[in-house]
Scaffold this motif. Structure first.
Motif, short mmCIF file in Angstrom:
data_model
loop_
_atom_site.label_atom_id
_atom_site.label_comp_id
_atom_site.label_asym_id
_atom_site.label_seq_id
_atom_site.Cartn_x
_atom_site.Cartn_y
_atom_site.Cartn_z
N TYR A 29 -13.06 28.28 -6.33
CA TYR A 29 -12.73 27.00 -5.80
C TYR A 29 -13.28 26.01 -7.06
N ALA A 30 -14.24 26.42 -7.87
CA ALA A 30 -14.45 25.45 -8.95
C ALA A 30 -13.42 25.49 -9.97
N ALA A 31 -12.90 26.67 -10.37
CA ALA A 31 -11.74 26.82 -11.30
C ALA A 31 -10.59 26.16 -10.77
N ASP A 32 -10.37 26.29 -9.26
CA ASP A 32 -9.16 25.57 -8.93
C ASP A 32 -9.03 24.05 -8.81
N ASN A 33 -10.39 23.41 -8.49
CA ASN A 33 -10.51 22.05 -8.80
C ASN A 33 -10.23 21.44 -9.95
N LEU A 34 -10.76 22.27 -11.20
CA LEU A 34 -10.42 21.65 -12.31
C LEU A 34 -8.76 21.83 -12.65
N LEU A 35 -8.30 22.88 -12.42
CA LEU A 35 -6.73 23.10 -12.61
C LEU A 35 -5.92 22.29 -11.97
N LYS A 36 -6.02 21.76 -10.89
CA LYS A 36 -5.12 20.88 -9.78
C LYS A 36 -5.57 19.74 -10.11
N ARG A 37 -6.60 18.88 -10.55
CA ARG A 37 -6.72 17.63 -10.83
C ARG A 37 -6.41 17.04 -11.92
N SER A 38 -5.69 16.05 -12.10
CA SER A 38 -5.11 15.51 -13.54
C SER A 38 -6.18 14.85 -14.26
N GLY A 92 -21.59 20.08 0.04
CA GLY A 92 -21.13 21.00 1.03
C GLY A 92 -21.48 22.57 0.23
N SER A 93 -21.01 23.46 1.23
CA SER A 93 -21.38 24.83 0.88
C SER A 93 -20.20 25.75 0.98
N TYR A 94 -20.36 27.01 0.44
CA TYR A 94 -19.31 28.00 0.38
C TYR A 94 -19.97 29.32 1.16
N ASP A 95 -19.07 29.97 1.58
CA ASP A 95 -19.52 31.36 2.16
C ASP A 95 -20.28 32.49 1.18
N SER A 96 -19.99 32.43 0.00
CA SER A 96 -20.10 32.94 -0.99
C SER A 96 -20.27 32.59 -2.35
N LEU A 97 -20.93 32.81 -3.50
CA LEU A 97 -20.76 32.50 -4.73
C LEU A 97 -19.36 32.78 -5.31
N ILE A 110 -16.36 16.80 -19.80
CA ILE A 110 -16.87 16.55 -18.37
C ILE A 110 -17.69 15.18 -18.27
N TRP A 111 -18.35 14.74 -19.37
CA TRP A 111 -18.99 13.46 -19.21
C TRP A 111 -18.04 12.31 -18.92
N ALA A 112 -16.76 12.48 -19.75
CA ALA A 112 -15.73 11.48 -19.50
C ALA A 112 -14.99 11.39 -18.02
N SER A 113 -15.26 12.69 -17.47
CA SER A 113 -14.46 12.92 -16.25
C SER A 113 -15.30 12.24 -15.01
N PRO A 114 -14.51 12.03 -13.69
CA PRO A 114 -15.23 11.75 -12.79
C PRO A 114 -15.88 12.71 -11.65
N TRP A 115 -16.27 13.92 -12.46
CA TRP A 115 -16.89 14.92 -11.72
C TRP A 115 -18.36 14.47 -11.14
N ALA A 116 -18.95 13.72 -11.79
CA ALA A 116 -20.34 12.98 -11.49
C ALA A 116 -20.06 11.65 -11.48
N SER A 117 -20.37 10.77 -10.70
CA SER A 117 -20.38 9.48 -10.52
C SER A 117 -21.33 8.80 -11.95
N ASN A 165 -19.57 21.31 -6.05
CA ASN A 165 -18.31 21.00 -5.91
C ASN A 165 -17.74 20.56 -4.52
N GLY A 166 -17.31 19.51 -4.64
CA GLY A 166 -16.79 19.03 -3.06
C GLY A 166 -15.45 19.75 -2.54
N HIS A 167 -14.71 20.17 -3.48
CA HIS A 167 -13.30 21.07 -3.22
C HIS A 167 -13.40 22.31 -2.27
N GLY A 168 -12.84 22.41 -1.28
CA GLY A 168 -13.04 23.35 -0.28
C GLY A 168 -14.49 23.70 0.28
N SER A 169 -15.62 22.84 0.07
CA SER A 169 -16.91 23.16 0.44
C SER A 169 -17.29 22.48 1.94
#
Length: 232
Positions: A170-179, A159-164, A201-208, A148-152
């Motif tokens: 941030y994974a939940a927050d990214n999904l909730l805030k992006r239309s 990127g990386s996070y300080d903890s799992l 997920i396949w139809a979304s832009p999460w992975a190019s 996840n690029g959001h907040g990492s």
């Protein structure tokens, strides 16, 4: 000189003594029988006396419970308490999942932070998604299981996070805030189909690559593996 009335007097005396001794002997013979009759009468009286009623006490469950030593009667208006059957989400908190520390626990943590139902279908698709991003043997790579690029600090998802724990939030927050993730969120909210979530997920832009529109997406069971405690 003997008097003619002496023999008659002695006989009279003996007769008088005998007359007085006979009732005494009769009394001695009758006394044990009278005592026995008294004991028998007392026993019959106790046997025929009414026994005390069984102890009764109300119970919370209602109805009548017959035990070995007593009978419990409950008033008909006493209602049984409702049985609580809580969901997994209600009984499992974030700290419990962190202490357990597996990839399945991290998947559930994302669902909890997103306020989505923790169903088997939702956990299954989250595990599949994590495998597509990092593989199951190193799913905690850079403390970023979904890349996840959001907040990492890495817009490309490297990127990386300080903890799992932080990564799950941030994974939940990214999904909730992006239309453009609303279809994923809607499928997770239903929680009834791992395939429906995967399609979103396949139809979304999460992975190019869009995971080859599902061609590269495996539905095989994901092994459950615990991450190092330092990752949490």
């Amino acid at each position: 000189m003997r008097h003619a009335d002496r023999p008659a007097g002695r006989r009279a005396t003996r007769h008088g003594v005998a007359a007085s001794v006979a009732p005494a002997r009769m009394a001695r013979r009758v006394a044990p029988l009278a005592a026995a009759m008294a004991v028998l009468s007392l026993g019959l009286t106790l046997a025929l006396a009414p026994q005390p009623a069984a102890v009764t006490a109300p119970t919370a469950a209602g109805g009548t419970h017959a035990g070995a030593t007593q009978t419990v009667n409950v008033a008909p208006d006493v209602a049984a308490p409702a049985v609580s059957q809580e969901s997994y989400t209600a009984t499992t908190g974030a700290q419990t999942l962190i202490e357990s520390g597996t990839n399945a626990d991290w998947a559930q943590l994302v669902l909890i932070y997103g306020d989505w139902p923790v169903t088997d279908e939702n956990v299954t698709v989250m595990l599949q998604w994590m495998r597509e991003e990092n593989g199951p043997d190193n799913w905690w790579n850079r403390n970023n299981p979904l890349n996840n690029g959001h907040g990492s600090g890495g817009g490309s998802g490297l990127g990386s996070y300080d903890s799992l724990d932080t990564a799950a939030w941030y994974a939940a927050d990214n999904l909730l805030k992006r239309s453009f993730y609303t279809d994923i969120v809607a499928a997770l909210e239903r929680g009834t189909s791992a395939h429906a979530v995967a399609q979103a997920i396949w139809a979304s832009p999460w992975a190019s690559s869009h995971y080859g529109n599902g061609a590269w997406w495996s539905t095989a069971p994901v092994p459950i593996i615990e991450a190092p405690a330092s990752a949490w």
